[in-house]
Write a protein that holds these residues in place. Structure first.
Motif, PDB file in Angstrom:
ATOM      1  N   LYS A   1      29.877  43.962  47.285  1.00  0.00           N
ATOM      2  CA  LYS A   1      28.627  43.261  46.981  1.00  0.00           C
ATOM      3  C   LYS A   1      28.885  41.762  46.916  1.00  0.00           C
ATOM      4  CE  LYS A   1      27.143  47.065  43.955  1.00  0.00           C
ATOM      5  NZ  LYS A   1      26.764  47.424  42.553  1.00  0.00           N
ATOM      6  N   ASP A   2      27.834  40.988  47.139  1.00  0.00           N
ATOM      7  CA  ASP A   2      28.028  39.533  47.054  1.00  0.00           C
ATOM      8  C   ASP A   2      27.532  38.946  45.726  1.00  0.00           C
ATOM      9  OD1 ASP A   2      25.395  39.988  47.542  1.00  0.00           O
ATOM     10  OD2 ASP A   2      25.186  38.595  49.215  1.00  0.00           O
ATOM     11  N   ASN A   3      26.581  39.656  45.073  1.00  0.00           N
ATOM     12  CA  ASN A   3      26.085  39.216  43.758  1.00  0.00           C
ATOM     13  C   ASN A   3      26.006  40.430  42.845  1.00  0.00           C
ATOM     14  OD1 ASN A   3      25.117  36.241  43.877  1.00  0.00           O
ATOM     15  ND2 ASN A   3      24.350  37.148  45.783  1.00  0.00           N
ATOM     16  N   ILE A   4      26.538  40.292  41.636  1.00  0.00           N
ATOM     17  CA  ILE A   4      26.481  41.428  40.721  1.00  0.00           C
ATOM     18  C   ILE A   4      26.119  40.958  39.312  1.00  0.00           C
ATOM     19  CG2 ILE A   4      28.171  42.762  42.036  1.00  0.00           C
ATOM     20  CD1 ILE A   4      30.247  42.056  39.921  1.00  0.00           C
ATOM     21  N   LEU A   5      25.520  41.878  38.568  1.00  0.00           N
ATOM     22  CA  LEU A   5      25.249  41.674  37.145  1.00  0.00           C
ATOM     23  C   LEU A   5      26.114  42.631  36.355  1.00  0.00           C
ATOM     24  CD1 LEU A   5      21.329  41.499  37.044  1.00  0.00           C
ATOM     25  CD2 LEU A   5      22.938  39.593  37.030  1.00  0.00           C
ATOM     26  N   VAL A   6      26.737  42.120  35.293  1.00  0.00           N
ATOM     27  CA  VAL A   6      27.538  42.974  34.426  1.00  0.00           C
ATOM     28  C   VAL A   6      27.143  42.691  32.985  1.00  0.00           C
ATOM     29  CG1 VAL A   6      29.476  43.114  36.028  1.00  0.00           C
ATOM     30  CG2 VAL A   6      29.427  41.295  34.313  1.00  0.00           C
ATOM     31  N   TYR A   7      27.311  43.685  32.120  1.00  0.00           N
ATOM     32  CA  TYR A   7      26.927  43.526  30.725  1.00  0.00           C
ATOM     33  C   TYR A   7      28.117  43.674  29.787  1.00  0.00           C
ATOM     34  CZ  TYR A   7      22.241  43.965  32.603  1.00  0.00           C
ATOM     35  OH  TYR A   7      21.092  43.765  33.324  1.00  0.00           O
ATOM     36  N   ASP A   8      29.199  44.286  30.265  1.00  0.00           N
ATOM     37  CA  ASP A   8      30.384  44.453  29.439  1.00  0.00           C
ATOM     38  C   ASP A   8      31.325  43.264  29.587  1.00  0.00           C
ATOM     39  OD1 ASP A   8      29.587  46.982  28.497  1.00  0.00           O
ATOM     40  OD2 ASP A   8      30.290  47.905  30.361  1.00  0.00           O
ATOM     41  N   LYS A   9      32.412  43.271  28.809  1.00  0.00           N
ATOM     42  CA  LYS A   9      33.402  42.208  28.894  1.00  0.00           C
ATOM     43  C   LYS A   9      34.268  42.331  30.140  1.00  0.00           C
ATOM     44  CE  LYS A   9      33.881  41.524  23.900  1.00  0.00           C
ATOM     45  NZ  LYS A   9      34.818  41.566  22.747  1.00  0.00           N
TER      46      LYS A   9
ATOM     47  N   PRO B   1      32.476  37.078  32.784  1.00  0.00           N
ATOM     48  CA  PRO B   1      32.171  35.777  32.166  1.00  0.00           C
ATOM     49  C   PRO B   1      31.626  35.968  30.752  1.00  0.00           C
ATOM     50  CG  PRO B   1      30.986  36.078  34.254  1.00  0.00           C
ATOM     51  CD  PRO B   1      31.585  37.387  33.889  1.00  0.00           C
ATOM     52  N   ASP B   2      31.524  34.885  30.028  1.00  0.00           N
ATOM     53  CA  ASP B   2      30.873  34.925  28.720  1.00  0.00           C
ATOM     54  C   ASP B   2      29.390  35.224  28.903  1.00  0.00           C
ATOM     55  OD1 ASP B   2      33.228  34.297  27.403  1.00  0.00           O
ATOM     56  OD2 ASP B   2      32.851  32.134  27.499  1.00  0.00           O
ATOM     57  N   PRO B   3      28.735  35.789  27.883  1.00  0.00           N
ATOM     58  CA  PRO B   3      27.296  36.050  27.991  1.00  0.00           C
ATOM     59  C   PRO B   3      26.515  34.780  28.354  1.00  0.00           C
ATOM     60  CG  PRO B   3      28.179  37.128  26.055  1.00  0.00           C
ATOM     61  CD  PRO B   3      29.276  36.268  26.592  1.00  0.00           C
ATOM     62  N   GLY B   4      25.589  34.937  29.276  1.00  0.00           N
ATOM     63  CA  GLY B   4      24.791  33.808  29.724  1.00  0.00           C
ATOM     64  C   GLY B   4      25.464  32.939  30.761  1.00  0.00           C
ATOM     65  N   LYS B   5      26.643  33.347  31.246  1.00  0.00           N
ATOM     66  CA  LYS B   5      27.383  32.544  32.220  1.00  0.00           C
ATOM     67  C   LYS B   5      27.511  33.280  33.554  1.00  0.00           C
ATOM     68  CE  LYS B   5      28.448  29.253  29.270  1.00  0.00           C
ATOM     69  NZ  LYS B   5      27.974  27.863  29.398  1.00  0.00           N
ATOM     70  N   THR B   6      27.839  32.510  34.589  1.00  0.00           N
ATOM     71  CA  THR B   6      28.089  33.064  35.925  1.00  0.00           C
ATOM     72  C   THR B   6      29.442  32.576  36.411  1.00  0.00           C
ATOM     73  OG1 THR B   6      25.746  33.163  36.509  1.00  0.00           O
ATOM     74  CG2 THR B   6      27.305  33.111  38.334  1.00  0.00           C
ATOM     75  N   GLY B   7      30.217  33.480  37.010  1.00  0.00           N
ATOM     76  CA  GLY B   7      31.505  33.124  37.589  1.00  0.00           C
ATOM     77  C   GLY B   7      31.623  33.649  39.022  1.00  0.00           C
TER      78      GLY B   7
ATOM     79  N   PRO C   1      24.238  38.424  32.141  1.00  0.00           N
ATOM     80  CA  PRO C   1      22.995  37.902  31.569  1.00  0.00           C
ATOM     81  C   PRO C   1      22.951  38.071  30.064  1.00  0.00           C
ATOM     82  CG  PRO C   1      22.596  40.028  32.581  1.00  0.00           C
ATOM     83  CD  PRO C   1      24.022  39.670  32.895  1.00  0.00           C
ATOM     84  N   SER C   2      22.138  37.243  29.446  1.00  0.00           N
ATOM     85  CA  SER C   2      21.909  37.392  28.003  1.00  0.00           C
ATOM     86  C   SER C   2      20.479  36.969  27.695  1.00  0.00           C
ATOM     87  CB  SER C   2      22.883  36.526  27.196  1.00  0.00           C
ATOM     88  OG  SER C   2      22.485  35.170  27.218  1.00  0.00           O
ATOM     89  N   ALA C   3      19.956  37.511  26.617  1.00  0.00           N
ATOM     90  CA  ALA C   3      18.676  37.034  26.093  1.00  0.00           C
ATOM     91  C   ALA C   3      19.025  35.913  25.126  1.00  0.00           C
ATOM     92  CB  ALA C   3      17.937  38.160  25.377  1.00  0.00           C
ATOM     93  N   GLN C   4      18.833  34.682  25.568  1.00  0.00           N
ATOM     94  CA  GLN C   4      19.236  33.541  24.754  1.00  0.00           C
ATOM     95  C   GLN C   4      18.189  33.278  23.675  1.00  0.00           C
ATOM     96  OE1 GLN C   4      20.446  30.120  26.985  1.00  0.00           O
ATOM     97  NE2 GLN C   4      21.682  31.299  28.412  1.00  0.00           N
ATOM     98  N   ILE C   5      18.602  33.402  22.436  1.00  0.00           N
ATOM     99  CA  ILE C   5      17.707  33.205  21.303  1.00  0.00           C
ATOM    100  C   ILE C   5      18.140  31.930  20.588  1.00  0.00           C
ATOM    101  CG2 ILE C   5      16.879  34.177  19.128  1.00  0.00           C
ATOM    102  CD1 ILE C   5      17.469  36.929  20.237  1.00  0.00           C
TER     103      ILE C   5
END
Length: 320
Positions: free
Chosen positions: A29-37, A60-66, A98-102
Motif C-alpha cells: 500500500k502507499d498510504n496506511i492508517l494505524v492505531y497501535d504503537k 508514529p506518535d498519535p496525530g502524526k504522519t511518517g 490519527p487521533s481525536a485532538q482535544i
C-alpha cells in the motif's frame, strides 16, 4: 515528515522464532492508517491471507504522519517470511496514526454543556476552571472520547468539581477539574466616557454580556429609562449604568434669574426671582423673590419659570 525507525529489539520480543515463507503474492500500500504503537504486516499489504500479525515498524506518535521507504519494507518483510511483494510504483509508504485532538477550548466548551445540564437553575452562565491540559490525543476510534463524571456543586451552585475522562490509545486518562459558575446577563453600559451632567443619547449606550455579580442586579436593560436623562457622576467606558446614576436634566441652575408665577384662584401674579437650587421640570426648588426678599418653594415648569400653586408655600424665613 519523519521516517519511521525499525526496532530490532522490539521485534525480537514480539516475533516467533521462525516463519515459513509466504507463498501468496501481496501488494504494498502507499498510504496506511494505524492505531497501535506498532505497524504490522497486515497494515502494509493487501492480499495477506495466512500472515499479517508480524510486527514490522514502530508507528508514529498519535496525530502524526511518517514515511517508510519501499526498500526498507522489502528488507524487513523478508525477515518475517514475506517475499512475494508487488510494489507497483510505490517507493514511499505514508503512515498516519490519527487521533481525536482535544484541546483546552474543546474541553471547556464540552464541560460548560455538561455543567449546564447538571445545574438545577436554568441560567445564562460562563465557567472559569482550574488548569486544563492544552492538548490530549484521544483514540480516534471512540465516538465520544471525552466524558465528565460526578459533577458536584457547592456554594449555591457557584462552584463545582468534576472528573474528566479521555479515552486514549494508552487507556483512559483522568484529571480533576475545579471551577466556578458565573451567571451572566445582557445589560446596558456606556460606549465611551461620559461626564457628570451629560445628557444620555442612544449612541452613548451599548449592550454587553457581563457577570451578574458585577452589577448586583442593579443595572438597566431598557434604554428608554436612560435616554434623555442626565448623569449624576462621571462614567468610564463599559461602566454599568444604574437608575441611581441618572436624573432628569437640570434646566435651571442655582443663581439663575427666573420668573415666579403665582397661581392664586382668580388672580395671576408674576415676579422676578433667583433660583436657589438646581432642578428639572416638575422638581420643587427654593426661589428668592427679588422684590419681597422672601424665599418660596416653587415648581419648575420650564427653563426660565417656576410656579407657586399655593399661597401658603410662601415663607418669610430667609435662607442662610
Amino acid at each position: 515528515m519523519k521516517t519511521l525507525i525499525y526496532s530490532g529489539a522490539l521485534l525480537a520480543g514480539l516475533l516467533c522464532s521462525s516463519f515459513a515463507k509466504a507463498t501468496d503474492y501481496v501488494t504494498l500500500k502507499d498510504n496506511i492508517l494505524v492505531y497501535d504503537k506498532i505497524v504490522y504486516a497486515k497494515d502494509l499489504f493487501d492480499g495477506i491471507r495466512t500472515r499479517g500479525k508480524e510486527p514490522m515498524f514502530l508507528a508514529p506518535d498519535p496525530g502524526k504522519t511518517g514515511t517508510i521507504s519501499a526498500y526498507r519494507i522489502l528488507e524487513e518483510s523478508e525477515k518475517v517470511g514475506i517475499e512475494n511483494v508487488i510494489l507497483r510504483d510505490v517507493t514511499i509508504v505514508s503512515v498516519t496514526r490519527p487521533s481525536a485532538q482535544i484541546n483546552r477550548d474543546t474541553i471547556r466548551a464540552e464541560l460548560k454543556k455538561s455543567v449546564g445540564k447538571a445545574l438545577l437553575r436554568k441560567i445564562d452562565f460562563e465557567i472559569t476552571t482550574s488548569s486544563i491540559p492544552s492538548l490530549i490525543h484521544a483514540d480516534a476510534r471512540v465516538e465520544q472520547p471525552l466524558q465528565f463524571e460526578n459533577i458536584r456543586f457547592s456554594n449555591d451552585e457557584q462552584q463545582f468539581q468534576t472528573i474528566a475522562r479521555v479515552e486514549t490509545y494508552d487507556g483512559p486518562k483522568q484529571f480533576t477539574i475545579n471551577g466556578q459558575v458565573q451567571e451572566m446577563a445582557n445589560i446596558l453600559t456606556v460606549s465611551h466616557s461620559l461626564n457628570r451632567g451629560d445628557i444620555i443619547k442612544k449612541s452613548d449606550l451599548q449592550e454587553n454580556r457581563i457577570p451578574v455579580n458585577r452589577f448586583r442586579g442593579e443595572g438597566v436593560n431598557d434604554p428608554s429609562l436612560l435616554i434623555g436623562k442626565a448623569l449624576v457622576r462621571r462614567m468610564s467606558e463599559n461602566s454599568v449604568i444604574r437608575e441611581t446614576d441618572v436624573e432628569e436634566p437640570r434646566i435651571i441652575r442655582s443663581n439663575d434669574l427666573i420668573t415666579i408665577r403665582y397661581e392664586i384662584p382668580g388672580l395671576q401674579l408674576t415676579a422676578e426671582g433667583r433660583a436657589l437650587d438646581d432642578g428639572w421640570v416638575g422638581k420643587t426648588i427654593g426661589v428668592l423673590n427679588l422684590k419681597s426678599k422672601k424665599i418660596i418653594q416653587a415648581r419648575i415648569t420650564n427653563a426660565d419659570e417656576v410656579v407657586v400653586e399655593r399661597v401658603r408655600n410662601i415663607i418669610t424665613a430667609s435662607r442662610n
